[in-house]
Structure formats: C-alpha cells, structure tokens
Write a protein that holds these residues in place. Structure first.
Motif, mmCIF file in Angstrom:
data_model
loop_
_atom_site.group_PDB
_atom_site.id
_atom_site.type_symbol
_atom_site.label_atom_id
_atom_site.label_comp_id
_atom_site.label_asym_id
_atom_site.label_seq_id
_atom_site.Cartn_x
_atom_site.Cartn_y
_atom_site.Cartn_z
ATOM 1 N N LEU A 190 0.678 -0.981 0.353
ATOM 2 C CA LEU A 190 0.107 -0.032 -0.178
ATOM 3 C C LEU A 190 0.742 1.196 -0.078
ATOM 4 O O LEU A 190 1.743 0.815 0.620
ATOM 5 N N VAL A 191 0.780 2.372 -0.949
ATOM 6 C CA VAL A 191 1.676 3.068 -0.896
ATOM 7 C C VAL A 191 0.555 4.921 -0.586
ATOM 8 O O VAL A 191 -0.503 4.434 -1.409
ATOM 9 N N VAL A 192 1.077 5.164 0.659
ATOM 10 C CA VAL A 192 0.536 6.405 1.513
ATOM 11 C C VAL A 192 1.643 7.452 0.989
ATOM 12 O O VAL A 192 2.439 7.542 1.277
ATOM 13 N N HIS A 193 0.482 8.304 1.360
ATOM 14 C CA HIS A 193 2.098 9.733 1.537
ATOM 15 C C HIS A 193 1.866 9.854 3.427
ATOM 16 O O HIS A 193 1.142 9.249 4.036
ATOM 17 N N ARG A 194 3.059 10.173 3.475
ATOM 18 C CA ARG A 194 3.691 10.009 5.083
ATOM 19 C C ARG A 194 3.079 10.371 5.895
ATOM 20 O O ARG A 194 3.277 10.801 7.057
ATOM 21 N N SER A 195 1.866 11.806 5.809
ATOM 22 C CA SER A 195 1.059 12.011 6.262
ATOM 23 C C SER A 195 0.081 11.142 7.172
ATOM 24 O O SER A 195 -1.296 11.594 7.301
ATOM 25 N N ASN A 196 -0.013 10.320 6.798
ATOM 26 C CA ASN A 196 -1.409 8.891 6.589
ATOM 27 C C ASN A 196 -1.033 8.493 7.957
ATOM 28 O O ASN A 196 -0.042 7.872 7.926
ATOM 29 N N GLU A 197 -1.740 7.808 7.989
ATOM 30 C CA GLU A 197 -1.033 7.541 9.784
ATOM 31 C C GLU A 197 -1.524 6.053 9.496
ATOM 32 O O GLU A 197 -1.305 4.934 10.493
ATOM 33 N N MET A 198 -1.419 5.573 8.352
ATOM 34 C CA MET A 198 -1.191 4.579 8.165
ATOM 35 C C MET A 198 0.303 3.793 8.219
ATOM 36 O O MET A 198 0.740 2.603 8.109
ATOM 37 N N THR A 199 1.201 4.944 7.881
ATOM 38 C CA THR A 199 2.818 4.913 8.102
ATOM 39 C C THR A 199 2.813 3.821 9.256
ATOM 40 O O THR A 199 3.980 3.887 9.168
ATOM 41 N N LYS A 200 1.783 4.299 10.541
ATOM 42 C CA LYS A 200 2.694 4.173 11.317
ATOM 43 C C LYS A 200 2.727 2.253 11.325
ATOM 44 O O LYS A 200 2.964 1.758 12.821
ATOM 45 N N ARG A 201 1.858 1.585 10.896
ATOM 46 C CA ARG A 201 1.543 0.322 10.926
ATOM 47 C C ARG A 201 2.696 -0.312 9.892
ATOM 48 O O ARG A 201 3.247 0.056 8.516
ATOM 49 N N ARG A 202 2.777 -1.623 10.424
ATOM 50 C CA ARG A 202 4.306 -2.410 9.511
ATOM 51 C C ARG A 202 3.768 -3.007 8.583
ATOM 52 O O ARG A 202 4.900 -3.348 6.917
ATOM 53 N N LYS A 203 2.661 -3.562 8.480
ATOM 54 C CA LYS A 203 2.134 -3.630 7.621
ATOM 55 C C LYS A 203 0.594 -4.041 7.654
ATOM 56 O O LYS A 203 -0.175 -3.513 8.137
ATOM 57 N N VAL A 204 -0.074 -4.509 6.009
ATOM 58 C CA VAL A 204 -1.126 -3.486 6.473
ATOM 59 C C VAL A 204 -2.259 -4.944 4.929
ATOM 60 O O VAL A 204 -1.580 -5.743 4.892
ATOM 61 N N ALA A 205 -3.520 -4.921 6.043
ATOM 62 C CA ALA A 205 -4.407 -6.029 5.982
ATOM 63 C C ALA A 205 -5.175 -6.211 4.671
ATOM 64 O O ALA A 205 -5.303 -4.676 4.290
ATOM 65 N N LEU A 206 -5.303 -7.164 3.776
ATOM 66 C CA LEU A 206 -6.125 -6.169 2.527
ATOM 67 C C LEU A 206 -7.559 -6.007 2.629
ATOM 68 O O LEU A 206 -8.302 -5.496 1.747
ATOM 69 N N GLN A 207 -7.989 -6.479 3.969
ATOM 70 C CA GLN A 207 -9.424 -5.868 4.462
ATOM 71 C C GLN A 207 -9.118 -4.928 4.142
ATOM 72 O O GLN A 207 -10.470 -3.801 4.383
ATOM 73 N N GLN A 208 -8.325 -4.431 4.899
ATOM 74 C CA GLN A 208 -8.650 -2.694 5.175
ATOM 75 C C GLN A 208 -8.164 -1.986 4.003
ATOM 76 O O GLN A 208 -8.856 -0.627 4.739
ATOM 77 N N LEU A 209 -7.863 -2.290 2.520
ATOM 78 C CA LEU A 209 -7.815 -1.474 1.722
ATOM 79 C C LEU A 209 -9.748 -1.390 1.126
ATOM 80 O O LEU A 209 -9.565 -0.271 0.719
ATOM 81 N N THR A 210 -10.364 -2.115 1.618
ATOM 82 C CA THR A 210 -12.100 -1.697 1.803
ATOM 83 C C THR A 210 -12.155 -0.078 2.388
ATOM 84 O O THR A 210 -13.286 0.073 1.875
ATOM 85 N N ARG A 211 -11.584 -0.309 2.960
ATOM 86 C CA ARG A 211 -11.960 1.294 3.720
ATOM 87 C C ARG A 211 -11.157 2.555 3.371
ATOM 88 O O ARG A 211 -11.439 3.129 3.602
ATOM 89 N N LEU A 212 -10.440 2.507 2.459
ATOM 90 C CA LEU A 212 -9.217 3.684 2.187
ATOM 91 C C LEU A 212 -9.702 3.736 0.376
ATOM 92 O O LEU A 212 -10.994 3.551 0.199
ATOM 93 N N GLN A 213 -9.367 5.618 0.302
ATOM 94 C CA GLN A 213 -10.197 5.646 -1.185
ATOM 95 C C GLN A 213 -8.486 5.395 -1.859
ATOM 96 O O GLN A 213 -7.806 5.927 -2.142
ATOM 97 N N LEU A 214 -9.045 5.148 -2.888
ATOM 98 C CA LEU A 214 -7.954 4.399 -3.554
ATOM 99 C C LEU A 214 -7.421 5.074 -4.907
ATOM 100 O O LEU A 214 -8.857 5.220 -5.254
ATOM 101 N N ALA A 215 -6.499 4.662 -5.118
ATOM 102 C CA ALA A 215 -6.541 4.844 -7.461
ATOM 103 C C ALA A 215 -5.535 3.637 -7.432
ATOM 104 O O ALA A 215 -4.677 3.608 -7.023
ATOM 105 N N LEU A 216 -6.009 2.978 -8.297
ATOM 106 C CA LEU A 216 -5.428 1.939 -9.003
ATOM 107 C C LEU A 216 -5.032 1.801 -9.866
ATOM 108 O O LEU A 216 -5.369 2.634 -11.025
ATOM 109 N N PRO A 217 -3.550 0.662 -10.251
ATOM 110 C CA PRO A 217 -3.094 0.880 -12.041
ATOM 111 C C PRO A 217 -4.710 -0.635 -12.476
ATOM 112 O O PRO A 217 -5.494 -0.445 -12.527
#
Length: 298
Positions: free
Chosen positions: A167-194
């Motif tokens: 998951l690629v995020v801006h360093r201001s995003n609180e997700m940067t505190k995580r070491r890993k991100v579960a796939l299920q958590q993607l459903t709660r994010l605003q995504l731009a995908l390839p």
C-alpha cells in the motif's frame, strides 16, 4: 526481394494500414505501396487483400510474415556480429521496462554508460504484455518486468530481486504507523489503482479474490507515475510493488499482509538468437548490482 521491402511489408502487416505504416517509416504511401507490389510480383503471390482504403493479409501474407521477421532478424544479427568485432565502442542497446522498475533501470543504465559511453541507449516503458510483444518482434533487446520465471522455448527469463505488493500512502497518512496492512483494510481507503492492463493490478485482484474481498469503486489509471502523483496529494492511496517508489520521498510503501505478496523482478531476453556484446554487458551489470543488494534472507 530486398531487406527494405521486407521491412515495409512487416510494418504494413502489423498496422494493416498503409498510410500509418508509411508515416512510421518516413516514406510516402505511394512508395510503400510500390515496394510491396514489387515484393508481391517477385513472390508471384498477393500478400494483401485491398478492400477500398482497408487492407488485410492474405493466407500467403500471414504465412510469409514470420519468415520475413526471421530474415530481418538474422540480417540484423549478422550486422551486429560485425559491429562486435570492433568491441563495445559503438552500437546501440534498446531496453524495455515496466515503470515499477524505473529505479533499477536508471541505476543500471548509469553504470553501463560510465563503462561504455559509445553505446547509444534507447529506453521504452510499457506494460509487461506490450513489452513482451516487443521482445517477440525484436523491437527491444531485453525486458525488465515482473514476468515470472518459467520454462519457455522462445524466452530466457532470469531473476533479479524480490519486491513486495504494498500500500503506497503519503507520509502524513496514519497508515504509515503500521508495519503491514491487511487486504481487508483496503476496503476502507480511498484508492487509485493501476488499470487492469497492468500485471500488478491482476496480481492484486487475484489476491483479493482468494480472500473473497471486493473493493469499492476506485480511480483507475494506466500510468504508474500519475498514480504516485495522486497518492502524493494525500487524498488517495494506491497499491503497487515496493520497487515502484521513485522520486517520491513523501510517499511510503507498506507491505500488504498475507502469503504470496512477493513477486520476483526478472530480465527477459529472446532465446536462440545472437546476443550482442552490449546486451551481454548490460545483463552482467544489472545482475551483479541486484545480486550485491540481496541479503542472507533474500
């Protein structure tokens, strides 16, 4: 039958449009038509059906196309053998790469140019599917991608290094505190995908399908750099390989959790054709550089 005529025929056969083929070849349409007609006269068989302003290959044209490509490739190989006799002081190298391997490519090209400044280098970016077609048509000398290592009668595929789906995020995003991100958590994010034409998107979709996860609507972009720019606004997140971050220090890649989230970057070359010295040298440089970066656990 001349090599020039074979070149004209191949371009016309690939585009099925004499006007566009002539424009790519920097000749007039009348010259292209005349040369192809002369080739057909020499072969005593029509290669194209002319349907008003449209053209299509005849059965003979379809059969002849692979032979024409092989003849041109062998002529180029012969020319390259002669150039190699004078060493790596002149010549050219054409490298194809997916955008996710830009940083790797730039580093290898810089080292190659330092060692062989007389070699002209052309770089082509594209999807794995597009670049693979370029390999088959001898439009590029090698391809850097995430195409898996697999047995092939026509390709030589060698591993370079391993990257992680992230998951690629801006360093201001609180997700940067995580070491890993579960796939299920993607459903709660605003995504731009390839876009689905990219192998990394297919890889992500497969991982989501295996977990029974369906993402909400997302922006789809067929340009990796544009995706990184969207993520850089802080409004969107994206999912790319960890190696895709290049020239975006404000972004962070967080590995996605789960099995099979790693992919192997590879270098792909055509099998069974003459490998010019510049290609051999480039392959040695990039393999050595990536090999030196591998740790004991890689």
């Amino acid at each position: 039958m001349e090599l020039r005529q074979l070149k004209y025929f191949i371009h016309a056969a690939e585009l099925l449009n004499f006007t566009n083929a002539a424009a790519e070849l920097y000749i007039t349409q009348s010259t292209l038509s005349q040369q192809i007609k002369q080739l057909e006269d020499d072969l005593c068989v029509p290669l194209f059906d002319r349907l008003g302003k449209r053209v299509r290959l005849t059965d003979a044209g379809n059969q002849f196309l692979s032979h024409a490509r092989k003849t041109l490739r062998e002529a180029d190989e012969g020319r390259q053998v002669l150039q190699d006799l004078i060493g790596l002081k002149t010549g050219n190298l054409t490298v194809g790469a997916t955008y996710g391997l830009t940083a790797v490519l730039v580093e290898a090209i810089a080292a190659f140019n330092d060692r062989y400044p007389g070699i002209s280098i052309q770089i082509i970016f594209g999807s794995t599917e597009y670049l693979l077609e370029c390999v088959y048509k001898a439009k590029i000398d090698c391809m850097l991608s995430f195409m898996p290592v697999q047995p092939s009668d026509s390709l030589d595929i060698k591993p370079l290094f391993t990257a992680t789906l992230s998951l690629v995020v801006h360093r201001s995003n609180e997700m940067t505190k995580r070491r890993k991100v579960a796939l299920q958590q993607l459903t709660r994010l605003q995504l731009a995908l390839p876009a689905k034409s990219y192998s990394v998107r297919n890889y992500l979709d497969e991982a989501l399908a295996n977990e029974g996860i369906k993402l909400p609507g997302a922006i789809e972009v067929n340009d990796i750099n544009a995706l990184l720019q969207l993520a850089d606004t802080g409004r969107w997140c994206t999912v790319l390989m960890s190696s895709s971050l290049f020239n975006f220090p404000s972004l962070k890649a967080i590995p996605l959790e789960g099995t099979g989230m790693q992919r192997q970057a590879t270098i792909t070359l055509p099998l069974g054709v003459y490998q010019k010295k510049s290609l051999v040298a480039f392959r040695e440089i990039i393999s050595k550089k990536q090999g030196n970066k591998r740790g004991p656990g890689d």
